[in-house]
Design a protein around this motif. Sequence first.
Motif, PDB file in Angstrom:
ATOM      1  N   ASN A  38       0.800  -1.184  -0.022  1.00 42.29           N
ATOM      2  CA  ASN A  38      -0.029   0.229   0.105  1.00 42.29           C
ATOM      3  C   ASN A  38       0.703   1.274   0.019  1.00 42.29           C
ATOM      4  N   GLY A  39       1.943   1.253   0.633  1.00 42.32           N
ATOM      5  CA  GLY A  39       2.892   2.563   0.705  1.00 42.32           C
ATOM      6  C   GLY A  39       3.910   2.507  -0.354  1.00 42.32           C
ATOM      7  N   SER A  42       2.882   4.424  -3.712  1.00 42.45           N
ATOM      8  CA  SER A  42       3.073   5.782  -3.307  1.00 42.45           C
ATOM      9  C   SER A  42       4.318   6.466  -3.042  1.00 42.45           C
ATOM     10  N   GLU A 256      -6.493  10.110  -1.078  1.00 42.14           N
ATOM     11  CA  GLU A 256      -6.123   8.838  -1.557  1.00 42.14           C
ATOM     12  C   GLU A 256      -4.536   8.807  -1.889  1.00 42.14           C
ATOM     13  N   GLY A 260      -1.655   7.054   0.853  1.00 39.23           N
ATOM     14  CA  GLY A 260      -0.581   6.036   0.257  1.00 39.23           C
ATOM     15  C   GLY A 260       0.902   6.581   0.866  1.00 39.23           C
TER      16      GLY A 260
END
Length: 292
Positions: A38-39, A42, A256, A260
Amino acid sequence: MKTQKVYLYNSIFKAIVFFFAFITVLSVVLIGVFMVMNGGPSIAKVGLKDFLLGKVWNSANEPPQYGILAFILSSFYSTFFTVLIAVPISILVAVAIGQLMPKRLGSVIRMIISLLAGIPSVIYGFLGIIFIVPLVQKIFDLSSGLTMLSSVIVLIIMTLPTIISVSETSINAVDKGYLEAAYALGVRKEYALFTVILPAAKSGIMAAVLLGVGRAIGETMAVMMVAGNIPQMPSMLKPVRFLTTAIVTEMSYATEQTRGVLIGIGLVLFVFVFIINSIFHILIKKAGGANV
């Protein structure tokens, strides 16, 4: 028959221990996987260099700026100064409680330290706002006492009980024969404590320091209340924002993309803690081997 029951109980106990150990390891792995998945995208979108070395954080800009160098340095400096001051004090207090004070007085102080270790962090933050922040403001003639120095003082107070308790237990666990052998050689008690007992207990003391470091790095609410929570390059007498507080501050209203990036900050913190734990694990293992 009795032997079979004992074997059965031991097997069940081992299976339960193995199960919970497996669940613990699996949980850590899943947390790491979640943050990477999830990170990671980003961070890649922002650029690893701009993310880690960028000096400006402004998620409201267009385009937004996601540099977290200030957060990393603030967390590092606060942890470093907390450990630098708290560890020597904790070891001295642990030695005094376990070896130098009368047993009754030592028991009372031990009980007080245990109570301090159980106080919620928000209470420390509240007391920091009432007492420490105005004191820092007055002493250094600042417009506001919400500074890194205030957060370091609060972190020192918070980590002392944990390090003292574990260190004292480790010191008291050292074989009394070490001290008796030192006495037989004509060594004074104070000298023997620092040259014989402390080296023998160093693996346990390192474990205590690791717990203190973990609390200093992972603390959020207390430091958020006294540090000012402003995203800028760190200085002891200026407001700062830490890795933990950066996540809490913006997660509730983050877009969003920002969400992230905040998970990416959690990934950085995760890696940071993992590296520190690994270093301490190696040091503790070596210290334990040296004591054998």
